[in-house]
Design a protein around this motif. Structure first.
Motif, PDB file in Angstrom:
ATOM      1  N   GLY A 139     -63.365   3.116 -10.961  1.00 52.55           N
ATOM      2  CA  GLY A 139     -64.092   3.051 -12.223  1.00 52.55           C
ATOM      3  C   GLY A 139     -63.274   2.581 -13.408  1.00 52.55           C
ATOM      4  N   LEU A 140     -62.084   2.069 -13.179  1.00 54.25           N
ATOM      5  CA  LEU A 140     -61.276   1.591 -14.292  1.00 54.25           C
ATOM      6  C   LEU A 140     -61.812   0.245 -14.758  1.00 54.25           C
ATOM      7  CD1 LEU A 140     -57.752   2.636 -13.029  1.00 54.25           C
ATOM      8  CD2 LEU A 140     -59.294   3.864 -14.534  1.00 54.25           C
ATOM      9  N   GLU A 141     -61.680  -0.021 -16.049  1.00 51.63           N
ATOM     10  CA  GLU A 141     -62.265  -1.210 -16.643  1.00 51.63           C
ATOM     11  C   GLU A 141     -61.242  -2.269 -17.021  1.00 51.63           C
ATOM     12  OE1 GLU A 141     -64.477   0.293 -19.947  1.00 51.63           O
ATOM     13  OE2 GLU A 141     -65.782   1.511 -18.674  1.00 51.63           O
ATOM     14  N   GLU A 142     -59.985  -1.881 -17.077  1.00 53.74           N
ATOM     15  CA  GLU A 142     -58.963  -2.816 -17.539  1.00 53.74           C
ATOM     16  C   GLU A 142     -57.719  -2.688 -16.675  1.00 53.74           C
ATOM     17  OE1 GLU A 142     -57.957  -3.718 -21.920  1.00 53.74           O
ATOM     18  OE2 GLU A 142     -56.507  -2.195 -21.311  1.00 53.74           O
ATOM     19  N   PHE A 143     -57.109  -3.829 -16.385  1.00 55.40           N
ATOM     20  CA  PHE A 143     -55.840  -3.847 -15.652  1.00 55.40           C
ATOM     21  C   PHE A 143     -54.811  -4.516 -16.543  1.00 55.40           C
ATOM     22  CE2 PHE A 143     -52.686  -5.281 -12.599  1.00 55.40           C
ATOM     23  CZ  PHE A 143     -52.583  -4.171 -11.782  1.00 55.40           C
ATOM     24  N   GLU A 144     -53.942  -3.709 -17.113  1.00 50.97           N
ATOM     25  CA  GLU A 144     -52.920  -4.179 -18.048  1.00 50.97           C
ATOM     26  C   GLU A 144     -51.735  -4.698 -17.240  1.00 50.97           C
ATOM     27  OE1 GLU A 144     -50.591  -5.268 -20.854  1.00 50.97           O
ATOM     28  OE2 GLU A 144     -52.499  -4.428 -21.479  1.00 50.97           O
ATOM     29  N   MET A 145     -51.355  -5.956 -17.457  1.00 49.37           N
ATOM     30  CA  MET A 145     -50.288  -6.581 -16.662  1.00 49.37           C
ATOM     31  C   MET A 145     -48.875  -6.205 -17.124  1.00 49.37           C
ATOM     32  SD  MET A 145     -51.753  -8.216 -14.236  1.00 49.37           S
ATOM     33  CE  MET A 145     -50.705  -9.491 -13.593  1.00 49.37           C
ATOM     34  N   GLY A 146     -48.736  -5.484 -18.188  1.00 47.47           N
ATOM     35  CA  GLY A 146     -47.420  -5.002 -18.601  1.00 47.47           C
ATOM     36  C   GLY A 146     -46.601  -6.043 -19.347  1.00 47.47           C
ATOM     37  N   ARG A 147     -45.403  -5.648 -19.678  1.00 45.54           N
ATOM     38  CA  ARG A 147     -44.504  -6.476 -20.478  1.00 45.54           C
ATOM     39  C   ARG A 147     -43.706  -7.428 -19.588  1.00 45.54           C
ATOM     40  NH1 ARG A 147     -42.166  -1.589 -24.239  1.00 45.54           N
ATOM     41  NH2 ARG A 147     -44.197  -1.020 -25.077  1.00 45.54           N
ATOM     42  N   SER A 148     -43.277  -8.532 -20.189  1.00 36.97           N
ATOM     43  CA  SER A 148     -42.410  -9.500 -19.523  1.00 36.97           C
ATOM     44  C   SER A 148     -41.392  -9.997 -20.535  1.00 36.97           C
ATOM     45  CB  SER A 148     -43.209 -10.708 -19.020  1.00 36.97           C
ATOM     46  OG  SER A 148     -44.263 -10.313 -18.192  1.00 36.97           O
ATOM     47  N   ASP A 149     -40.167 -10.178 -20.108  1.00 37.48           N
ATOM     48  CA  ASP A 149     -39.185 -10.797 -20.991  1.00 37.48           C
ATOM     49  C   ASP A 149     -39.640 -12.215 -21.292  1.00 37.48           C
ATOM     50  OD1 ASP A 149     -37.414  -8.661 -21.148  1.00 37.48           O
ATOM     51  OD2 ASP A 149     -36.364  -9.250 -19.326  1.00 37.48           O
ATOM     52  N   GLY A 160     -55.131 -14.289 -15.036  1.00 38.69           N
ATOM     53  CA  GLY A 160     -56.013 -14.204 -16.196  1.00 38.69           C
ATOM     54  C   GLY A 160     -55.432 -13.428 -17.360  1.00 38.69           C
ATOM     55  N   ALA A 161     -54.178 -13.021 -17.255  1.00 36.21           N
ATOM     56  CA  ALA A 161     -53.555 -12.263 -18.345  1.00 36.21           C
ATOM     57  C   ALA A 161     -53.340 -13.168 -19.557  1.00 36.21           C
ATOM     58  CB  ALA A 161     -52.216 -11.687 -17.887  1.00 36.21           C
ATOM     59  N   LEU A 162     -53.509 -12.601 -20.730  1.00 32.16           N
ATOM     60  CA  LEU A 162     -53.255 -13.307 -21.979  1.00 32.16           C
ATOM     61  C   LEU A 162     -52.033 -12.684 -22.637  1.00 32.16           C
ATOM     62  CD1 LEU A 162     -56.906 -13.464 -23.351  1.00 32.16           C
ATOM     63  CD2 LEU A 162     -55.642 -15.269 -22.158  1.00 32.16           C
ATOM     64  N   GLY A 163     -51.033 -13.488 -22.884  1.00 34.13           N
ATOM     65  CA  GLY A 163     -49.797 -12.975 -23.457  1.00 34.13           C
ATOM     66  C   GLY A 163     -49.857 -12.845 -24.965  1.00 34.13           C
ATOM     67  N   THR A 164     -49.153 -11.855 -25.464  1.00 35.00           N
ATOM     68  CA  THR A 164     -48.976 -11.691 -26.907  1.00 35.00           C
ATOM     69  C   THR A 164     -47.513 -11.348 -27.149  1.00 35.00           C
ATOM     70  OG1 THR A 164     -49.510  -9.336 -26.809  1.00 35.00           O
ATOM     71  CG2 THR A 164     -51.324 -10.838 -27.291  1.00 35.00           C
ATOM     72  N   SER A 165     -47.029 -11.661 -28.317  1.00 35.11           N
ATOM     73  CA  SER A 165     -45.648 -11.331 -28.658  1.00 35.11           C
ATOM     74  C   SER A 165     -45.563  -9.877 -29.092  1.00 35.11           C
ATOM     75  CB  SER A 165     -45.138 -12.219 -29.795  1.00 35.11           C
ATOM     76  OG  SER A 165     -45.070 -13.546 -29.356  1.00 35.11           O
ATOM     77  N   LEU A 166     -44.471  -9.262 -28.766  1.00 39.15           N
ATOM     78  CA  LEU A 166     -44.239  -7.873 -29.147  1.00 39.15           C
ATOM     79  C   LEU A 166     -42.872  -7.797 -29.805  1.00 39.15           C
ATOM     80  CD1 LEU A 166     -45.120  -4.907 -29.016  1.00 39.15           C
ATOM     81  CD2 LEU A 166     -44.051  -4.779 -26.767  1.00 39.15           C
ATOM     82  N   SER A 167     -42.848  -7.351 -31.047  1.00 39.72           N
ATOM     83  CA  SER A 167     -41.586  -7.213 -31.777  1.00 39.72           C
ATOM     84  C   SER A 167     -41.172  -5.751 -31.803  1.00 39.72           C
ATOM     85  CB  SER A 167     -41.744  -7.709 -33.213  1.00 39.72           C
ATOM     86  OG  SER A 167     -42.090  -9.070 -33.222  1.00 39.72           O
ATOM     87  N   TYR A 168     -39.907  -5.524 -31.605  1.00 40.13           N
ATOM     88  CA  TYR A 168     -39.364  -4.176 -31.673  1.00 40.13           C
ATOM     89  C   TYR A 168     -38.576  -4.037 -32.970  1.00 40.13           C
ATOM     90  CZ  TYR A 168     -40.408  -3.432 -26.747  1.00 40.13           C
ATOM     91  OH  TYR A 168     -41.045  -3.274 -25.559  1.00 40.13           O
ATOM     92  N   TRP A 169     -38.837  -2.961 -33.662  1.00 42.39           N
ATOM     93  CA  TRP A 169     -38.108  -2.650 -34.881  1.00 42.39           C
ATOM     94  C   TRP A 169     -37.392  -1.331 -34.662  1.00 42.39           C
ATOM     95  CZ3 TRP A 169     -38.128  -5.899 -39.123  1.00 42.39           C
ATOM     96  CH2 TRP A 169     -39.019  -6.961 -39.051  1.00 42.39           C
ATOM     97  N   MET A 170     -36.126  -1.306 -35.014  1.00 43.97           N
ATOM     98  CA  MET A 170     -35.341  -0.085 -34.831  1.00 43.97           C
ATOM     99  C   MET A 170     -34.657   0.266 -36.147  1.00 43.97           C
ATOM    100  SD  MET A 170     -33.691  -1.063 -31.166  1.00 43.97           S
ATOM    101  CE  MET A 170     -32.897   0.502 -30.901  1.00 43.97           C
ATOM    102  N   TYR A 171     -34.584   1.554 -36.366  1.00 47.16           N
ATOM    103  CA  TYR A 171     -33.907   2.025 -37.561  1.00 47.16           C
ATOM    104  C   TYR A 171     -33.013   3.188 -37.147  1.00 47.16           C
ATOM    105  CZ  TYR A 171     -33.021   4.169 -42.056  1.00 47.16           C
ATOM    106  OH  TYR A 171     -32.407   4.705 -43.147  1.00 47.16           O
ATOM    107  N   ALA A 172     -31.743   3.007 -37.336  1.00 46.04           N
ATOM    108  CA  ALA A 172     -30.802   4.070 -36.993  1.00 46.04           C
ATOM    109  C   ALA A 172     -30.388   4.792 -38.272  1.00 46.04           C
ATOM    110  CB  ALA A 172     -29.575   3.489 -36.311  1.00 46.04           C
ATOM    111  N   LEU A 173     -30.480   6.119 -38.241  1.00 48.96           N
ATOM    112  CA  LEU A 173     -30.068   6.895 -39.402  1.00 48.96           C
ATOM    113  C   LEU A 173     -28.560   6.819 -39.591  1.00 48.96           C
ATOM    114  CD1 LEU A 173     -32.324  10.048 -38.928  1.00 48.96           C
ATOM    115  CD2 LEU A 173     -32.593   8.193 -40.589  1.00 48.96           C
ATOM    116  N   ARG A 174     -27.879   6.683 -38.475  1.00 46.33           N
ATOM    117  CA  ARG A 174     -26.425   6.541 -38.564  1.00 46.33           C
ATOM    118  C   ARG A 174     -25.981   5.678 -37.393  1.00 46.33           C
ATOM    119  NH1 ARG A 174     -24.218  10.559 -34.916  1.00 46.33           N
ATOM    120  NH2 ARG A 174     -25.919  11.858 -34.213  1.00 46.33           N
ATOM    121  N   CYS A 175     -24.830   5.138 -37.509  1.00 49.24           N
ATOM    122  CA  CYS A 175     -24.290   4.296 -36.457  1.00 49.24           C
ATOM    123  C   CYS A 175     -23.933   5.170 -35.258  1.00 49.24           C
ATOM    124  CB  CYS A 175     -23.056   3.556 -36.967  1.00 49.24           C
ATOM    125  SG  CYS A 175     -22.335   2.487 -35.723  1.00 49.24           S
TER     126      CYS A 175
END
Length: 110
Positions: free
Chosen positions: A35-45, A59-74
């Motif tokens: 009964g699942l309606e969607e099959f997510e193909m996951g991430r790719s480099d 039939g997968a449609l790709g989209t860009s995914l940006s990662y933002w990171m913020y470190a409180l300290r090094c």
């Protein structure tokens, strides 16, 4: 209502036999039967064009995914040289050695 394809691997020498395609087909059938309606193909480099093409053929449609990171300290780990050394050893180790180590450790990790 969705199934996610998180991780898969294949050996290019055996692509002609269609094992990954068959596995994916059966997985999609199982998801649909449940009964699942969607099959997510996951991430790719973005550099992995072969994997991206494989997913697009399904039939997968790709989209860009940006990662933002913020470190409180090094954060500097004192063990980084160990990790680098292990990576270099694994990179050049012969397959039989890696298989033996994998069999030894697999039951104890994860």
């Amino acid at each position: 209502k969705s199934m996610v394809y998180k991780y898969g691997c294949s050996d290019a020498r055996f692509h002609k036999f269609g094992g990954m395609a068959l596995l994916l087909w059966h997985t999609i059938e199982e998801a649909k039967d449940n009964g699942l309606e969607e099959f997510e193909m996951g991430r790719s480099d973005s550099e992995n064009l072969g994997l991206i093409r494989f997913k697009e053929h399904w039939g997968a449609l790709g989209t860009s995914l940006s990662y933002w990171m913020y470190a409180l300290r090094c954060v500097h780990t004192p063990y980084s040289w160990k990790r680098t050394t292990v990576r270099q050893v694994v990179r050049f180790a012969p397959d039989p050695v890696l298989r033996a180590v994998g069999k030894l450790l697999y039951g104890h990790i994860g």
